[in-house]
Every structure is written in C-alpha cells, then in structure tokens.
Design a protein around this motif. Structure first.
Motif, mmCIF file in Angstrom:
data_model
loop_
_atom_site.group_PDB
_atom_site.id
_atom_site.type_symbol
_atom_site.label_atom_id
_atom_site.label_comp_id
_atom_site.label_asym_id
_atom_site.label_seq_id
_atom_site.Cartn_x
_atom_site.Cartn_y
_atom_site.Cartn_z
ATOM 1 N N ALA A 154 0.816 -1.209 0.000
ATOM 2 C CA ALA A 154 0.000 0.000 0.000
ATOM 3 C C ALA A 154 0.853 1.263 0.000
ATOM 4 O O ALA A 154 0.490 2.269 -0.619
ATOM 5 C CB ALA A 154 -0.934 -0.004 1.212
ATOM 6 N N ILE A 155 1.998 1.212 0.666
ATOM 7 C CA ILE A 155 2.859 2.397 0.775
ATOM 8 C C ILE A 155 3.791 2.544 -0.413
ATOM 9 O O ILE A 155 4.029 3.653 -0.903
ATOM 10 C CB ILE A 155 3.680 2.320 2.083
ATOM 11 C CG1 ILE A 155 2.754 2.379 3.301
ATOM 12 C CG2 ILE A 155 4.700 3.450 2.157
ATOM 13 C CD1 ILE A 155 3.459 2.120 4.611
ATOM 14 N N GLU A 156 4.309 1.419 -0.933
ATOM 15 C CA GLU A 156 5.389 1.463 -1.924
ATOM 16 C C GLU A 156 4.986 0.976 -3.316
ATOM 17 O O GLU A 156 5.862 0.757 -4.153
ATOM 18 C CB GLU A 156 6.552 0.587 -1.427
ATOM 19 C CG GLU A 156 7.199 1.055 -0.145
ATOM 20 C CD GLU A 156 8.141 2.224 -0.357
ATOM 21 O OE1 GLU A 156 8.710 2.326 -1.450
ATOM 22 O OE2 GLU A 156 8.292 3.034 0.574
ATOM 23 N N LYS A 157 3.691 0.813 -3.586
ATOM 24 C CA LYS A 157 3.292 0.179 -4.849
ATOM 25 C C LYS A 157 3.643 1.010 -6.092
ATOM 26 O O LYS A 157 3.614 0.495 -7.207
ATOM 27 C CB LYS A 157 1.801 -0.123 -4.840
ATOM 28 C CG LYS A 157 0.903 1.068 -4.632
ATOM 29 C CD LYS A 157 -0.549 0.618 -4.529
ATOM 30 C CE LYS A 157 -1.484 1.774 -4.230
ATOM 31 N NZ LYS A 157 -2.890 1.292 -4.090
ATOM 32 N N ALA A 158 3.982 2.260 -5.898
ATOM 33 C CA ALA A 158 4.371 3.106 -7.041
ATOM 34 C C ALA A 158 5.845 2.945 -7.394
ATOM 35 O O ALA A 158 6.316 3.546 -8.366
ATOM 36 C CB ALA A 158 4.060 4.567 -6.745
ATOM 37 N N TYR A 159 6.572 2.125 -6.659
ATOM 38 C CA TYR A 159 8.022 2.006 -6.845
ATOM 39 C C TYR A 159 8.392 0.573 -7.246
ATOM 40 O O TYR A 159 7.660 -0.376 -6.948
ATOM 41 C CB TYR A 159 8.750 2.405 -5.566
ATOM 42 C CG TYR A 159 8.461 3.823 -5.139
ATOM 43 C CD1 TYR A 159 9.166 4.897 -5.676
ATOM 44 C CD2 TYR A 159 7.453 4.091 -4.215
ATOM 45 C CE1 TYR A 159 8.882 6.196 -5.290
ATOM 46 C CE2 TYR A 159 7.165 5.388 -3.826
ATOM 47 C CZ TYR A 159 7.878 6.437 -4.366
ATOM 48 O OH TYR A 159 7.594 7.720 -3.997
ATOM 49 N N PRO A 160 9.540 0.397 -7.911
ATOM 50 C CA PRO A 160 9.953 -0.938 -8.366
ATOM 51 C C PRO A 160 10.117 -1.916 -7.207
ATOM 52 O O PRO A 160 10.597 -1.568 -6.135
ATOM 53 C CB PRO A 160 11.313 -0.663 -9.052
ATOM 54 C CG PRO A 160 11.278 0.781 -9.427
ATOM 55 C CD PRO A 160 10.479 1.453 -8.361
ATOM 56 N N GLY A 161 9.703 -3.162 -7.467
ATOM 57 C CA GLY A 161 9.833 -4.221 -6.472
ATOM 58 C C GLY A 161 8.611 -4.407 -5.609
ATOM 59 O O GLY A 161 8.495 -5.404 -4.896
ATOM 60 N N PHE A 162 7.668 -3.456 -5.672
ATOM 61 C CA PHE A 162 6.460 -3.543 -4.858
ATOM 62 C C PHE A 162 5.207 -3.301 -5.701
ATOM 63 O O PHE A 162 4.197 -2.832 -5.203
ATOM 64 C CB PHE A 162 6.512 -2.514 -3.715
ATOM 65 C CG PHE A 162 7.700 -2.671 -2.818
ATOM 66 C CD1 PHE A 162 7.663 -3.547 -1.746
ATOM 67 C CD2 PHE A 162 8.863 -1.952 -3.052
ATOM 68 C CE1 PHE A 162 8.767 -3.699 -0.905
ATOM 69 C CE2 PHE A 162 9.973 -2.091 -2.211
ATOM 70 C CZ PHE A 162 9.924 -2.973 -1.143
ATOM 71 N N ASP A 163 5.306 -3.628 -6.998
ATOM 72 C CA ASP A 163 4.208 -3.328 -7.897
ATOM 73 C C ASP A 163 3.065 -4.337 -7.818
ATOM 74 O O ASP A 163 2.044 -4.172 -8.487
ATOM 75 C CB ASP A 163 4.724 -3.246 -9.345
ATOM 76 C CG ASP A 163 5.567 -4.461 -9.722
ATOM 77 O OD1 ASP A 163 5.883 -5.268 -8.828
ATOM 78 O OD2 ASP A 163 5.901 -4.594 -10.899
#
Length: 256
Positions: A154-163
């Motif tokens: 939820a926090i990092e989904k805009a960044y690589p590795g957490f898509d």
C-alpha cells in the motif's frame, strides 16, 4: 452512594475480559484480514460496513475496560497502540470535509494502522496460545509477514519491487528471515515499516536459534556419557541428598 471499591472493579474487569475474550480474539483477526484486503484491493460496501461494525465494538470494549480500570494512566500506557488503532479509522468519518482527502492520502496513517493492527493480533495470539510458545511464534510470524506485506504494498506500490502484493509478500518474507533483497523502500514510511519488520526478523531468528540450542543440549544431557548434568541427573541427585539427610536425622535421633 459509595461506588465499587478498587478490588470490586478489578474483579468485574477480569470477569468481563474472560467473558469477551473469545469473541474479541475472533473479531481481532477478522479486522486484520479486512485491513489486509483494504490495503491490497479495497473493501466492498458490505465489507466496509463489517469493518465499521467491528471498529465500533472495539471502541465500546475499550471504553468499558477504561472505565473499570483502577489506574487510568497505567491502562492507557499499556494500551496506547490499541487506542491509536481505534482512532485512525475515525478519520474516515470526516470524508465529507475537504481536508479528509488529504488525510486519506497520508502514507503515515497506513503505517500506523498496520502496526497497531498487528499489535492487536499479537495480543490475540498471546491469549489463545499461552503455553504453546513455538506455535505462537510461528503464527505471529505469518501475521507479521502477510500484514507487513500488505502495508509495504500500500505504501510502496508506485516504486519498483512492490508493484504487486505477491512481490511485496516475497520481499517481506525475505526480510523476516533476514535474507534481504535487491529492492529497498523509497518512502520514509516504507523504510520505517521495513525497519520494524527487520527487527522482528532478527528477534525471531534469535528465538529459533535459542530453541534449537536448548533442544540439542537437552538431547545431549540425556546421554549417559554427557559432559554435563541433565534434568534426570539433577533429580537423582536430589533424591540421594534427601535420603542422606533422612539417614543423618535418624542417626542423630538415636544418639540423642
């Protein structure tokens, strides 16, 4: 009219906790599952209403326990994370206001919700598995892994590795087993959650290591040629000391 004494309030509080323990444990896990679903996919209307109902039940339970608690400050110190977990959902009530949109967009709120909800689940697990230490640690690890992965996604989904949630789950599992990965959080909130997950992972690693060491030491102590005394040897030594003490007492009584 004189109110109930401190002892009476303690007994009443204990009775209420015992009565509500089972239902509150169940609702605690349901609420955590709903939080994970909300962070990953979002909640449908029925699930949103269910989450709101459980939240209201938790508030009533917290207020009753707070009123009956003999030491109010001590109660708040011991349950401050629970209080925060009940306060955060209240922000959704203010959606009709313009500033509510800003509040809903703050990643820090998600971080606090994840941490406080995991804290409630830890208490629920501790209540259900009082004497099953290894089982408690195993289930708690699963809770932290799945809930932590939902928070990271939820926090990092805009960044690589957490898509995707699958990638976030893999990353969190690697953190828990202290293996690490090539991806790192990009936001301060994500780094904060990652730090807490890493601390949990190191604590679990130390617990498992100590448990295995205790197991093998216990197995070695059971062998006859063991270099140190085991529990059976200590018990036999105690029996011999008791028999020797009894013989000495009999000898003294005869001489007297």
């Amino acid at each position: 009219m004189k109110g109930p004494s401190i002892n009476e309030r303690k007994k009443l509080l204990l009775s209420i906790e015992r009565l509500l323990e089972g239902p509150m444990i169940f609702l605690g896990f349901v609420w955590l599952v709903l939080l994970i679903v909300e962070l990953i996919w979002g909640l449908s209307k029925p699930l949103d209403y269910l989450s709101l109902t459980i939240w209201l039940i938790f508030i009533v339970d917290f207020i009753i326990k707070f009123i009956l608690a003999p030491g109010k400050l001590i109660f708040l110190k011991e349950n401050w994370l629970t209080a925060i977990s009940l306060l955060i959902p209240a922000l959704r009530i203010f959606r009709v206001f313009r500033f509510a949109r800003l509040l809903r967009g703050i990643r820090g709120i998600r971080l606090v919700r994840v941490v406080s909800s995991i804290n409630r689940s830890m208490k629920s697990l501790a209540a259900t598995m009082r004497r099953r230490a290894f089982g408690y640690v195993f289930l708690l690890t699963l809770v932290v892994t799945f809930a932590g992965a939902a928070g990271m996604y939820a926090i990092e989904k805009a960044y690589p590795g957490f898509d995707s949630y699958g990638m976030a789950l893999w990353w969190t599992a690697m953190r828990v087993i202290t293996a690490g990965s090539e991806y790192y959080p990009s936001t301060p909130e994500g780094r904060g959650l990652a730090f807490l997950i890493a601390i949990f992972g190191y604590a679990i690693f130390g617990y498992v290591t100590a448990t295995l060491a205790t197991f093998f030491i216990g197995r070695d102590a059971e062998e006859k040629d063991a270099p140190f005394a085991g529990a059976k040897d200590v018990a036999e030594l105690k029996n011999e000391i008791a028999a020797l003490k009894k013989a000495i007492d009999n000898m003294i009584s005869k001489l007297g």
